[in-house]
Design an enzyme around this catalytic site. Structure first.
Site, PDB file in Angstrom:
ATOM      1  N   GLU A 292       0.812  -1.213   0.000  1.00  0.00           N
ATOM      2  CA  GLU A 292       0.000   0.000   0.000  1.00  0.00           C
ATOM      3  C   GLU A 292       0.848   1.267   0.000  1.00  0.00           C
ATOM      4  O   GLU A 292       0.457   2.276  -0.597  1.00  0.00           O
ATOM      5  CB  GLU A 292      -0.974  -0.018   1.173  1.00  0.00           C
ATOM      6  CG  GLU A 292      -2.077  -1.077   1.048  1.00  0.00           C
ATOM      7  CD  GLU A 292      -1.609  -2.502   1.330  1.00  0.00           C
ATOM      8  OE1 GLU A 292      -0.463  -2.671   1.807  1.00  0.00           O
ATOM      9  OE2 GLU A 292      -2.362  -3.455   1.063  1.00  0.00           O
TER      10      GLU A 292
ATOM     11  N   HIS B 146     -11.501  -6.117   8.395  1.00  0.00           N
ATOM     12  CA  HIS B 146     -12.187  -5.904   7.117  1.00  0.00           C
ATOM     13  C   HIS B 146     -13.407  -5.001   7.321  1.00  0.00           C
ATOM     14  O   HIS B 146     -14.296  -4.980   6.486  1.00  0.00           O
ATOM     15  CB  HIS B 146     -12.658  -7.224   6.513  1.00  0.00           C
ATOM     16  CG  HIS B 146     -11.562  -8.073   5.947  1.00  0.00           C
ATOM     17  ND1 HIS B 146     -10.706  -8.792   6.711  1.00  0.00           N
ATOM     18  CD2 HIS B 146     -11.192  -8.318   4.662  1.00  0.00           C
ATOM     19  CE1 HIS B 146      -9.845  -9.454   5.944  1.00  0.00           C
ATOM     20  NE2 HIS B 146     -10.120  -9.182   4.692  1.00  0.00           N
TER      21      HIS B 146
HETATM   22  C1  LIG Z   1      -1.859  -5.036   4.234  1.00  0.00           C
HETATM   23  C2  LIG Z   1      -2.836  -5.866   3.485  1.00  0.00           C
HETATM   24  N1  LIG Z   1      -3.175  -5.530   2.228  1.00  0.00           N
HETATM   25  C3  LIG Z   1      -4.081  -6.247   1.541  1.00  0.00           C
HETATM   26  C4  LIG Z   1      -4.694  -7.327   2.110  1.00  0.00           C
HETATM   27  C5  LIG Z   1      -5.748  -8.091   1.341  1.00  0.00           C
HETATM   28  N2  LIG Z   1      -5.244  -9.420   1.018  1.00  0.00           N
HETATM   29  C6  LIG Z   1      -5.550 -10.496   1.770  1.00  0.00           C
HETATM   30  S1  LIG Z   1      -4.747 -11.840   1.277  1.00  0.00           S
HETATM   31  C7  LIG Z   1      -3.988 -11.032  -0.001  1.00  0.00           C
HETATM   32  C8  LIG Z   1      -3.033 -11.766  -0.889  1.00  0.00           C
HETATM   33  C9  LIG Z   1      -1.913 -12.365  -0.115  1.00  0.00           C
HETATM   34  O1  LIG Z   1      -1.077 -13.099  -0.950  1.00  0.00           O
HETATM   35  P1  LIG Z   1       0.183 -13.876  -0.396  1.00  0.00           P
HETATM   36  O2  LIG Z   1       1.005 -12.974   0.468  1.00  0.00           O
HETATM   37  O3  LIG Z   1       0.846 -14.517  -1.529  1.00  0.00           O
HETATM   38  O4  LIG Z   1      -0.424 -14.970   0.593  1.00  0.00           O
HETATM   39  P2  LIG Z   1      -1.450 -16.151   0.231  1.00  0.00           P
HETATM   40  O5  LIG Z   1      -2.808 -15.571   0.354  1.00  0.00           O
HETATM   41  O6  LIG Z   1      -1.132 -16.638  -1.123  1.00  0.00           O
HETATM   42  O7  LIG Z   1      -1.215 -17.158   1.300  1.00  0.00           O
HETATM   43  C10 LIG Z   1      -4.393  -9.711  -0.029  1.00  0.00           C
HETATM   44  C11 LIG Z   1      -3.974  -8.712  -1.021  1.00  0.00           C
HETATM   45  C12 LIG Z   1      -4.324  -7.649   3.441  1.00  0.00           C
HETATM   46  N3  LIG Z   1      -4.871  -8.700   4.084  1.00  0.00           N
HETATM   47  N4  LIG Z   1      -3.406  -6.918   4.101  1.00  0.00           N
END
Ligand SMILES: Cc1ncc(C[n+]2csc(CCOP(=O)(O)OP(=O)(O)O)c2C)c(N)n1
Ligand SMILES: [Mg+2]
Lengths: 373, 338
Positions: free
Chosen positions: B60, B129
């Protein structure tokens, strides 16, 4: 650098490697038991979500090796920090499975939260990468107190883009904390593929910039995950500082129960990776070595089912928490004056009905959409 | 005229802005290929290409900071923050740079960005959320903070926010994203990039709106509590023979002080309703303004019905936390019976 550590072959062209000496047969069986328990929990949680008995759920089907393998390498005194994806890791450390289910059911307080000191398991962390500095701080504190305790944090490929990841990596290496950065590279962050996440060839190579080792491991291989984690912890305990592990795998499943991957990827690719999933693969491996037979496997699965069934019963026995829960534990030092006034205000009107989790979308892609986990 | 919900209205506004002005770019997590987790940016990638509609890495501070850089160069970025609480890693960029670029450049290079933030509770989601962080931005000089509550406003306001040279925090009440449809004109009210029609900014970005007429009590609110407040007002009319005027603030910074003064002094009693925690919330500011400016017209102190000074609860208890029709009704009666 890009060589991937692997122990379990595929029983055909890919040969099995050496099982490390420290893993006796009983360890391998125990590790399998952990994998099965995690799998059983996950499948049941998905079913509960579909039935509207818990809320949106972040499934980890296929990533059990990265969780059980790494945790099995930890000593009891080591601390672990999960993201939402490792939400059930605590059940392997003594956190009641019903507590984890209650978290997904939308309960807080004593029902859905736990004391991280009890089992050295951090809270389920939703904001990406934000728990990594905590893992560093724990290992740093242990170092200051000359305790034999390391820390490990799990996070995704997407998390490596966040500043908190880089700050934590740098702190850990500058302060030489015994910290394992366990990155589960499932190649997807919701709809964003790893190719849009970074231009580095591997995640492991990011370790170079911080002056720490970076290793790649087959994320579907529980024994290999154990091995690289054990090595990293050993090194950390000797004063060698942190390690970055990249567990290379694939997010076979949707991002969460609300996600529809058909919108952004070819599901044939997931099918390809599904063949490598760790629970079946470990079972086959143990059979090849005659460590596991049908009866034993059956028993392990039955025990896991039983444990999770009991957890569901316990979770559903929790009465809807009272309105006081809003104000419980916000401050450890006591309640500010306005909390009681707020409760009085609440008590002046009829209490709203208990919030029920939303069930599955009635039409594909509708209803639950917009939920990230 | 077409009947659209808020998601479709925002989507339409973004299409219109991107069509009108090729400086407009959209960036954020999962905004391009899937069109965002709420589908607000759906279809933009196909229409405008991956130079202008970008799935960014998950960061972000990177999203907000690079949007600022693009604005400095002359583009008009619209950044999406996936959920309320995920704006926090980008907070520094917003507060120390977006909010200060105009000031720091003699007013010549404002950070002309829009930061869209789906926010608020009632959506049965896990921790973080459901936050309502608008006050953090209201409290940051240099930012505009706006929040639509209807599809028509959402479309007009997103266009005006893009047009506005100042950085705009665009709060989107996700609970009412798909709550209902409203007829909106097929043609946009003005063309983005067409020489900054100040009238449009005044008309669509900075004015409160009377969402229900009445003279006995002024209730100020915004976002997802607007429809609840209207329901509470109907209940007051039915059960108490009280006609409440509901004022949808729309702009949280700057506040439409004239509309606030007018409604408060004409109705002589006032209440503020919002989901965010009470202390130092928008309600505190509205209440202070009323007391400072029209106190002698009042029959009662200004009341507040808000979320509490506690973390937004796990979702099984979120309806205990959120202002409800009953709580707004009770809060109104307290002011009326003072
Ligand atoms: C700071 C933040 N930004 C955005 C999100 C929304 N979000 C939840 S999971 C995700 C993707 C995460 O991907 P990754 O780090 O590869 O982990 P995975 O879900 O594949 O285990 C996002 C963008 C969040 N939870 N926290
Ligand atoms: Mg991932």
């Amino acid at each position: 650098m890009s060589e991937i550590v692997r122990v379990i072959g595929n029983g055909a062209d890919l040969a099995d490697g050496e099982v490390p000496n420290e893993l006796a047969e009983k360890d391998l069986i125990e590790l399998f038991r952990w994998l099965v328990l995690l799998r059983t929990f996950d499948e049941r949680a998905v079913a509960l979500q579909r039935q509207g008995r818990i809320g949106t759920y972040a499934l980890y089907w296929g990533e059990e090796a990265t969780q059980a393998g790494a945790l099995y390498a930890c000593e009891d005194a080591d601390w672990v920090f999960p993201s939402y994806r490792q939400n059930a890791i605590g059940i392997l450390r003594g956190v009641p499975a019903s507590t984890v289910l209650a978290w997904w059911r939308g309960y807080g307080g004593t029902h859905g939260f736990w004391n991280p000191r009890d089992h050295r398991v951090g809270p389920i962390t939703v904001p990406i990468a934000t728990h990594l500095p905590h893992a560093v701080g724990v290992a740093w504190a242990a170092k200051i107190r000359k305790d034999r305790a390391s820390s490990l944090a799990w996070f995704g490929d997407g998390a490596t883009s966040e500043g908190d990841f880089h700050e934590a990596m740098n702190f850990a290496s500058v302060l030489k904390t015994s910290t394992v950065f366990f990155c589960v590279n499932n190649q997807w962050a919701i709809s964003t593929p790893i190719s849009k996440q970074m231009a580095s060839e591997t995640i492991a190579q990011k370790a170079v910039a911080y002056g720490m080792p970076g290793v790649r491991v087959d994320g579907f291989d529980p024994i290999a995950c154990w091995k690289v984690t054990r090595d990293a912890l050993e090194r950390g305990r000797q004063g060698g500082g942190p390690t970055l592990i990249e567990a290379y795998c694939y997010r076979i499943m949707p991002h969460g129960t609300a996600d529809d991957p058909r919108l952004y990827r070819d599901e044939a690719e997931s099918e390809h990776w599904r063949a490598l999933e760790p629970v079946g693969r470990m079972a086959e491996f143990l059979r090849r070595r005659s460590i596991l037979d049908d009866a034993q496997e059956e028993q392990i699965r039955a025990e896991a089912k039983q444990l999770v069934a009991q957890a569901v019963t316990d979770m559903e026995a929790i009465a809807h928490p009272g309105q006081e829960i809003l104000f419980d534990h916000v401050y450890a030092s006591g309640r500010p004056w306005n909390f009681d006034e707020a409760l009085d205000e609440l008590h002046q009107v009829e209490r709203p009905a208990e919030v029920k989790p939303l069930g599955p979308p009635t039409t594909p892609g509708a209803g639950e959409e917009g939920k990230t986990i | 005229m077409t009947a659209v919900n808020m998601v479709e209205a925002l989507n339409k506004g973004l299409h219109e802005a991107m069509t009108a002005d090729d400086r407009v770019v959209v960036l954020g997590e999962d905004v391009a290929k899937t069109g965002g987790v709420f589908r607000v940016t759906a279809g933009l990638l196909d229409r405008f290409g991956d130079d202008r509609v970008v799935d960014t890495p998950l960061a972000e501070a990177g999203i907000v900071g690079s949007a600022i850089g693009m604005a400095v160069y002359g583009l008009l970025p619209v950044a999406e923050i996936q959920f309320d609480s995920f704006v926090y890693p980008g907070f520094e960029q917003i507060v120390v740079h977006a909010a200060r670029y105009a000031w720091r450049t003699k007013g010549e290079v404002p950070a002309s960005i829009v930061i869209r933030i789906p926010y608020g509770g009632g959506v049965r989601m896990p921790e973080l959320h459901s936050d309502s962080p608008e006050s953090l931005f209201v409290h940051t000089p240099g930012l505009k903070v706006v929040c639509p509550s209807t599809p028509a406003d959402a479309r007009n306001m997103i266009l005006a926010a893009i047009e506005d040279p100042d950085p705009v925090i665009f709060m989107e009440p996700k609970r009412i994203y798909r709550a209902g449809r409203q007829e909106i004109p097929d043609e946009p009210p003005f063309t983005v990039g067409n020489g900054s029609p100040n009238g449009a900014l005044n008309e669509y970005l900075s004015k409160a709106r009377v969402a229900r007429e009445g003279d006995d009590l002024a209730i100020f609110t915004y976002g997802a509590t607007v429809p609840l407040t209207i329901d509470a007002a109907e209940k007051l009319a039915r059960e108490e023979r009280v006609e409440a005027r509901v004022v949808d603030l729309r702009s949280l910074y700057p506040l439409d002080v004239h509309a606030i003064e007018k409604a408060a002094s004409e109705c002589r009693r006032a209440l503020v309703v919002h989901e965010a925690p009470r202390t130092a919330g928008v309600g505190a500011e509205v209440s202070s303004l009323i007391h400072e400016r029209v106190m002698l017209d009042l029959e009662a102190p200004v009341g507040r019905v808000t979320g509490y000074d506690a973390p937004f609860p796990q979702f099984a208890n979120e309806d205990d936390y959120l202002p409800s029709v009953d709580r707004i009704f009770a809060g109104a009666k307290k002011v009326l019976e003072f």
